[in-house]
Design an enzyme around this catalytic site. Structure first.
Site, short mmCIF file in Angstrom:
data_model
loop_
_atom_site.label_atom_id
_atom_site.label_comp_id
_atom_site.label_asym_id
_atom_site.label_seq_id
_atom_site.Cartn_x
_atom_site.Cartn_y
_atom_site.Cartn_z
N LYS A 117 -5.01 -7.81 4.23
CA LYS A 117 -4.98 -8.90 3.29
C LYS A 117 -6.02 -9.82 3.58
O LYS A 117 -5.73 -9.92 5.07
CB LYS A 117 -3.96 -8.96 2.75
N1 GLU Z 1 -6.92 -6.09 -3.90
C1 GLU Z 1 -5.79 -5.26 -4.84
C2 GLU Z 1 -4.87 -4.85 -4.01
O1 GLU Z 1 -4.64 -5.72 -4.48
C3 GLU Z 1 -7.10 -4.05 -4.74
C4 GLU Z 1 -7.18 -2.72 -2.71
C5 GLU Z 1 -7.78 -2.57 -2.63
O2 GLU Z 1 -8.64 -1.89 -3.16
O3 GLU Z 1 -7.68 -2.57 -1.03
O4 GLU Z 1 -4.31 -3.86 -4.58
#
Ligand code: GLU
Length: 423
Positions: free
Chosen positions: A111
């Site tokens: 993240k």
């Molecule tokens: N931001 C989204 C999540 O927290 C998608 C993450 C992604 O597709 O890599 O799941």
């Protein structure tokens, strides 16, 4: 367990760690595996210098945390928000590891984000900030390394700026490094609605499991961004009555049910895509969403929303977490006493990353699917995963959150064991 447990002052990281240690204790996981999985593989902090429209330079702080790459490339979004910091990114990266594992897709967890208030930035400033950030994290992202995606306050446009910057740095097109791209530029049909669609599917599966017809079930949705809006729309299409929606501009309530298509049209025409000024039949603006008379509540805004102060107000019998970490452990304990069933975030909102996996697979193959194929495969996986966690929780007589953590951690632990410890 003789491993020293990590603690954190950041609420979200503290929650992530408590949920992790609680689950591994119940699983009797080996101490060495607990030590490995309780820490992140890599945490990067970068400075992001941006030339503002007035000619001044502002330096923002950016982050990218890779919690695990045991199963595959780290995967997870990039958010633009004033609260972004290293701890928040680490908590969300851990959650991504469990999310991808539970979903059965070949990724670890990561993240990232930039600490900024995107509402105060012009498009040009956002573009320069996105490109500078992409260049800074370029050494650690890659199709087989770490694949970022949209998160809070980011979407297709930001993904294009990121991908374009890195493609230019590498001198070749790099579609597989970012997912959540627009359909016109290596994205896939279905990805935009995927998270909300998946969240609502979990809501509908839950209603089925408790023997309730969705028709007439009263629903409230906190947050009307990408996740909340498509959750509300899918629930309304299934016959539920969406009685309250909200965003940073307030909570909009109508006991008669809100016309969600009208709310979509409203945000589409709003310069900042907000509900500000929204009105509908019987609509009134109210203080907050928790005490709304609803059966099913979808917190789809930010982490920590349902906490020791707000959980007591919740009238809903069921909660499906659209946001990441919207219920704190204290909130969970209060909901538990009230007998509220909670479908945990990394099961409920996994439609986004499952959709990202589809996009990545299509990018690798250079071959795109139809929207029907995409949605059909997404629903198949979401329903199967809901059933897996529901059945596991019932058989072990544990909460769905605990069941989801245990199933997800086990898969990662098995792979770590299989691969052995080198790095
Ligand atoms: N931001 C989204 C999540 O927290 C998608 C993450 C992604 O597709 O890599 O799941």
């Amino acid at each position: 367990m003789s491993v020293t447990k990590r603690t954190a002052t950041n609420v979200l990281l503290d929650t992530a760690l408590k949920n992790f240690y609680g689950a591994v204790e119940e699983m009797r996981l080996d101490d060495n595996l607990i030590a490995i999985l309780g820490n992140s593989e890599r945490k990067l902090e970068v400075s992001v210098p941006v030339e503002m429209d007035d000619g001044s330079i502002q330096v923002f702080k950016g982050y990218r945390v890779q919690h695990s790459s045991a199963i595959g490339p780290s995967k997870g979004g990039i958010r633009f928000h004033p609260d972004v910091d290293a701890d928040e990114c680490e908590a969300l990266a851990m959650l991504m590891t469990w999310k991808c594992s539970l979903a059965g897709i070949p990724y670890g967890g990561g993240k990232g984000g930039i600490s900024c208030d995107p509402l105060t930035l012009s498009m040009k400033e956002k573009e320069r900030m996105s490109r500078a950030y992409a260049a800074r994290i370029a050494p650690i992202v890659g199709t087989w390394q770490d694949v970022p995606a949209p998160d809070v306050n980011t979407g297709g446009q930001e993904m294009v700026w990121f991908m374009d910057t890195i493609s230019k740095l590498h001198g070749r097109v790099e579609p597989g490094i970012f997912t959540g791209k627009p359909i016109s530029y290596w994205g896939s049909k279905g990805r935009t609605a995927a998270t909300g669609y998946g969240v609502a599917t979990c809501g509908l599966e839950l209603l089925k499991a408790v023997g309730k017809d969705p028709k007439g079930v009263k629903v409230s949705v906190q947050g009307f961004g990408n996740v909340g809006s498509y959750t509300a729309l899918t629930m309304a299409n299934a016959g539920a009555k969406v009685v309250a929606i909200s965003d940073v501009t307030g909570t909009y309530h109508s006991a008669k049910g809100i016309d969600i298509k009208k709310a979509f049209e409203h945000i589409e025409s709003h310069p900042k895509k907000l509900l500000e000024g929204f009105s509908c039949d019987g609509c009134e603006k109210i203080e907050e969403i928790f005490s709304v008379d609803a059966d099913l509540f979808f917190p789809c805004a930010l982490e920590g929303a349902v906490n020791e102060k707000t959980a007591g107000k919740v009238k809903a019998k069921w909660i499906v977490e659209g946001a990441n970490g919207p219920v704190t452990p204290e909130g969970d304990a209060i909901l538990d006493q009230k007998g509220v069933i909670v479908v945990p975030d990394f099961l409920a909102n996994s439609g986004g990353v499952i959709g990202s996996y589809f996009e990545w697979a299509q990018n690798l193959a250079g071959y795109f699917w139809t929207e029907e194929e995409y949605n059909e495969r997404l629903m198949h996986i979401m329903k199967g995963n809901f059933k897996l966690v529901w059945d596991y929780a019932q058989s072990k007589k544990i909460k769905m959150r605990r069941a989801a953590f245990m199933a997800a951690i086990q898969r990662v632990a098995d792979v770590v064991k299989l691969r052995g410890v080198f790095l």
